[in-house]
Design a protein around this motif. Structure first.
Motif, short mmCIF file in Angstrom:
data_model
loop_
_atom_site.label_atom_id
_atom_site.label_comp_id
_atom_site.label_asym_id
_atom_site.label_seq_id
_atom_site.Cartn_x
_atom_site.Cartn_y
_atom_site.Cartn_z
N SER A 188 0.96 -0.65 0.26
CA SER A 188 -0.02 -0.17 0.09
C SER A 188 0.33 1.32 -0.59
O SER A 188 0.26 2.22 -0.26
CB SER A 188 -1.03 0.13 1.32
N TYR A 189 2.38 1.22 0.47
CA TYR A 189 3.06 2.23 0.42
C TYR A 189 3.94 2.51 -0.87
O TYR A 189 4.33 3.58 -1.36
CB TYR A 189 4.31 1.97 0.77
N LEU A 190 3.47 1.53 -2.11
CA LEU A 190 4.14 1.70 -3.55
C LEU A 190 4.06 3.03 -4.17
O LEU A 190 4.69 3.75 -4.71
CB LEU A 190 4.36 0.37 -4.35
N PRO A 191 2.41 3.39 -4.34
CA PRO A 191 2.36 4.69 -4.38
C PRO A 191 2.98 5.53 -3.86
O PRO A 191 3.54 7.12 -5.31
CB PRO A 191 0.44 5.05 -4.07
N ILE A 192 3.21 6.17 -2.84
CA ILE A 192 4.12 6.78 -2.46
C ILE A 192 5.71 6.79 -2.18
O ILE A 192 5.86 7.99 -2.43
CB ILE A 192 3.77 6.99 -0.95
N VAL A 193 6.23 6.03 -2.62
CA VAL A 193 7.45 5.94 -3.16
C VAL A 193 7.49 5.97 -4.50
O VAL A 193 8.32 6.85 -4.81
CB VAL A 193 7.72 3.81 -2.69
N ILE A 194 6.51 5.92 -5.15
CA ILE A 194 6.35 6.29 -6.45
C ILE A 194 6.43 7.79 -6.81
O ILE A 194 7.62 7.97 -7.63
CB ILE A 194 5.62 5.50 -7.17
N LEU A 195 6.08 7.81 -5.89
CA LEU A 195 5.94 9.66 -5.90
C LEU A 195 7.16 10.44 -5.81
O LEU A 195 7.36 11.51 -6.09
CB LEU A 195 4.71 10.13 -4.93
N PHE A 196 7.59 9.78 -4.78
CA PHE A 196 9.29 10.12 -3.92
C PHE A 196 10.10 9.92 -5.55
O PHE A 196 11.10 10.84 -5.53
CB PHE A 196 9.93 9.19 -2.10
N LEU A 214 9.55 9.68 -8.23
CA LEU A 214 9.53 11.25 -9.39
C LEU A 214 9.60 12.23 -8.99
O LEU A 214 10.16 12.99 -9.91
CB LEU A 214 8.11 10.55 -9.95
N ALA A 215 9.02 12.29 -7.79
CA ALA A 215 9.80 13.73 -7.51
C ALA A 215 11.39 13.95 -7.13
O ALA A 215 11.96 15.12 -7.87
CB ALA A 215 9.50 14.42 -5.77
N ALA A 216 12.35 12.82 -6.80
CA ALA A 216 13.39 13.31 -6.86
C ALA A 216 13.73 13.37 -8.39
O ALA A 216 15.18 14.26 -8.61
CB ALA A 216 13.45 11.87 -5.91
#
Length: 151
Positions: free
Chosen positions: A34-42, A44-46
């Motif tokens: 369930s944390y995968l979308p947040i990790v992907i967002l980080f 992409l931001a980096a």
């Protein structure tokens, strides 16, 4: 009634204990998934930040002049000789910064009122008017004392 309860209690006490079953992990999706979308967002931001920092100097204009290469000293002309001890900075800079922070923090307290204005009713309306009046008096006091003069 009492005899029925007693006989049930005796029957339960005479039964052999049931074996303890180990706790099985859930067979559904893992909690880390369930944390995968947040990790992907980080990620992409980096990636965007690194891409922007590296691409900026290559694509941007390269017009250097004397003013751009000198250190910026808050509007004060930098002296060619370094001042021993760093020199004195006018207190007005600190006063302006502290007043900005003070009034900025006070205005941040208005946001929760704006969000929950309907739930607070008349009590909240009176309280927010008192808060704005207090901030207004503080602003008028600072203005009359010359804290907002830039000269």
């Amino acid at each position: 009634m009492v005899s029925t309860l007693w006989s049930n209690a005796v029957a339960l006490a005479q039964q052999p204990p049931s074996p303890v079953q180990p706790i099985q992990p859930p067979s559904g999706p893992s909690e880390l998934g369930s944390y995968l979308p947040i990790v992907i967002l980080f990620v992409l931001a980096a990636a965007f930040a690194i891409f922007s920092v590296l691409l900026g100097p290559m694509v941007g204009p390269q017009r250097k002049n004397r003013a751009k290469t000198e250190a910026y000293e808050c509007g004060i002309e930098p002296s060619p000789q370094p001042v021993i001890g760093g020199g004195r900075v006018p207190v007005a800079y600190y006063l302006t910064a502290m007043l900005f922070i003070l009034f900025d923090i006070e205005m941040v307290f208005l946001y929760p009122f704006a969000v929950s204005a309907d739930a607070l009713g008349l009590f909240g309306l009176v309280e927010i008017f008192l808060f704005i009046a207090t901030v207004g008096f503080a602003y008028a006091y600072v203005w009359r004392r010359g804290g907002l003069d830039w000269n």
